[in-house]
Design an enzyme around this catalytic site. Structure first.
Site, PDB file in Angstrom:
ATOM      1  N   ALA A 203       0.849  -1.193   0.000  1.00  0.00           N
ATOM      2  CA  ALA A 203       0.000   0.000   0.000  1.00  0.00           C
ATOM      3  C   ALA A 203       0.888   1.247   0.000  1.00  0.00           C
ATOM      4  O   ALA A 203       1.808   1.349  -0.805  1.00  0.00           O
ATOM      5  CB  ALA A 203      -0.975  -0.029   1.174  1.00  0.00           C
ATOM      6  N   SER A 204       0.694   2.173   0.929  1.00  0.00           N
ATOM      7  CA  SER A 204       1.417   3.449   0.882  1.00  0.00           C
ATOM      8  C   SER A 204       2.882   3.366   1.290  1.00  0.00           C
ATOM      9  O   SER A 204       3.596   4.376   1.208  1.00  0.00           O
ATOM     10  CB  SER A 204       0.692   4.496   1.732  1.00  0.00           C
ATOM     11  OG  SER A 204      -0.488   4.898   1.095  1.00  0.00           O
ATOM     12  N   VAL A 205       3.354   2.203   1.697  1.00  0.00           N
ATOM     13  CA  VAL A 205       4.794   2.037   1.853  1.00  0.00           C
ATOM     14  C   VAL A 205       5.467   2.134   0.479  1.00  0.00           C
ATOM     15  O   VAL A 205       6.667   2.341   0.371  1.00  0.00           O
ATOM     16  CB  VAL A 205       5.122   0.707   2.562  1.00  0.00           C
ATOM     17  CG1 VAL A 205       6.619   0.516   2.746  1.00  0.00           C
ATOM     18  CG2 VAL A 205       4.434   0.657   3.931  1.00  0.00           C
TER      19      VAL A 205
END
Length: 419
Positions: free
Chosen positions: A98-100
């Site tokens: 995801a936003s990593v």
């Protein structure tokens, strides 16, 4: 942080991550831990925090890595990678990041800046001529690469807005859903929605890094997956960090917050975050039609993420120049943005802790931190020479629940925050 020690623990760690060699200037020294009579105080505190989250059934599984002074001082795989199949979590488990993904794509963009192929003040239209979102009054203001990097471009996410907002009406994909939407089509939908504010005037978490991913692709002259591989993951040896998946057998099963226990995600699953519904399609990963989302589309391991974060902590190693790292850790947006609550601003790639007192955080001023919707949290505390990666398979507890503060407080040996 003098209380953090490198004592050998009485757990035999099951993974030799000597492959964590970063750039030539990064000395991340890791060796397999051996059996010892006493467990380190750090390990005792972290084990207790993790065990409590598992016993309370707030998370299903997790991999936690803590490095200080370039040495891995704690590592643990806990819980289940797949609860129903009774598959234990393993330290080389692969997660939907995801936003990593965002700091990875941000790093790729900054490498292009260093190479002179991209400029921070470039208008996005230099690379994406048709990307011209308008303000409420019909004007089409200039949006810069810097504004994309800092989430000050006037863009948003559908879950950041009231129900029935333009992003929802236009079917903008967050990069977590709608596998059939192409990158060009998603850019068209974003550009068709009015800007949420005049670029540069506010901060709002947004689709900016998805747009930045398209810019990186154009500026590099290749697809985003190839650009990220060439610019970031290959130089750092991040072998499992890709826009697909390298080994399905190691891919964790995703779960969403639920009562009385986290719920295994279905083909399409909506999980509420602070009351806002966010839709996940875990199988998007396997759909060749799914665009490579610069904000949410990669998979990887905790060890791979640690490689990148340790490189950033170590002033860029051989990947980025120290001055670029200073820009990344600068709060370009002040604490008034409250990106993660009071006291936090935003740099390039994550939130920056400006005022630890206002944030009620034991972390040092200058700490960079962010997370991922599939259940992840990470931070770099340069003052304490500390890097922490906590990847879970539980949305949203592993990103923004009690688990994250329990892990943080265990590392700093502070009293747990009241809940």
């Amino acid at each position: 942080m003098s209380n953090i020690k490198t004592d050998q623990s009485n757990r035999e760690y099951f993974m030799n991550i000597s492959t964590l060699t970063l750039a030539s200037t990064l000395a991340l020294t890791v060796s397999a831990h051996t059996m010892a009579t006493e467990q380190s105080p750090l390990a005792t505190r972290l084990d207790a925090a993790i065990d409590r989250a598992l016993a309370d059934q707030r998370i299903v599984g997790a991999v936690i890595l803590v490095a200080q002074d370039g040495k891995l001082i704690y590592q643990r795989a806990a819980g289940m990678a797949d609860r129903e199949a009774a598959t234990p979590m393993r330290e080389d488990a692969i997660f939907r990041l995801a936003s990593v993904t965002k700091p990875i794509v941000t790093t790729a963009a900054l490498r292009l800046v260093e190479q002179g192929r991209l400029k921070l003040n470039d208008p996005v239209t230099r690379w994406l001529p048709n990307f011209r979102p308008h303000t409420a009054d019909g004007a089409t203001p200039k949006i810069t690469i810097h504004q994309l990097l800092t989430h000050t471009a006037g863009l948003t996410y559908d879950f950041m807005e009231p129900a029935g907002n333009p992003y929802q009406r236009l079917g903008v994909s967050t990069g977590l859903d709608q596998p059939g939407v192409s990158l060009n089509e998603n850019l068209r939908r974003i550009a068709a929605a009015p800007l949420s504010y005049q670029p540069g005037s506010q901060w709002r978490y947004s689709m900016s890094i998805d747009v930045l991913g398209a810019v990186v692709a154009r500026a590099s002259g290749q697809s985003l997956p190839k650009a990220v591989h060439q610019l970031v993951t290959s130089p750092l040896g991040m072998r499992d960090t890709v826009f697909t998946v390298t080994d399905k057998q190691r891919l964790t099963t995703p779960y969403g917050d639920g009562q009385p226990v986290p719920q295994r995600m279905a083909v399409e699953q909506t999980v509420k975050f602070h009351g806002a519904p966010i839709t996940f399609v875990p199988g998007r990963l396997f759909d060749p039609r799914a665009y490579p989302s610069g904000g949410a589309g990669m998979t990887g391991t905790a060890a791979d993420v640690l490689k990148l974060l340790e490189t950033l902590r170590n002033e860029g190693g051989s990947l980025l120049k120290p001055n670029t790292i200073k820009q990344m850790f600068q709060a370009h947006v002040g604490p008034q943005a409250q990106t993660q609550g009071p006291g936090w601003g935003f740099g390039y790639g994550g939130a920056i802790l400006v005022d630890p007192v206002a944030a009620t955080s034991p972390q040092s001023a200058g700490t960079m931190q962010w997370g991922g919707a599939y259940g992840h949290n990470w931070f770099i505390d340069p003052a304490q020479r500390l890097t922490v990666v906590a990847l879970t398979n539980t949305t949203f507890e592993g990103m923004a629940g009690r688990f994250t503060t329990d892990i943080r407080d265990a590392i700093y040996d502070t009293q747990p925050t009241s809940h």
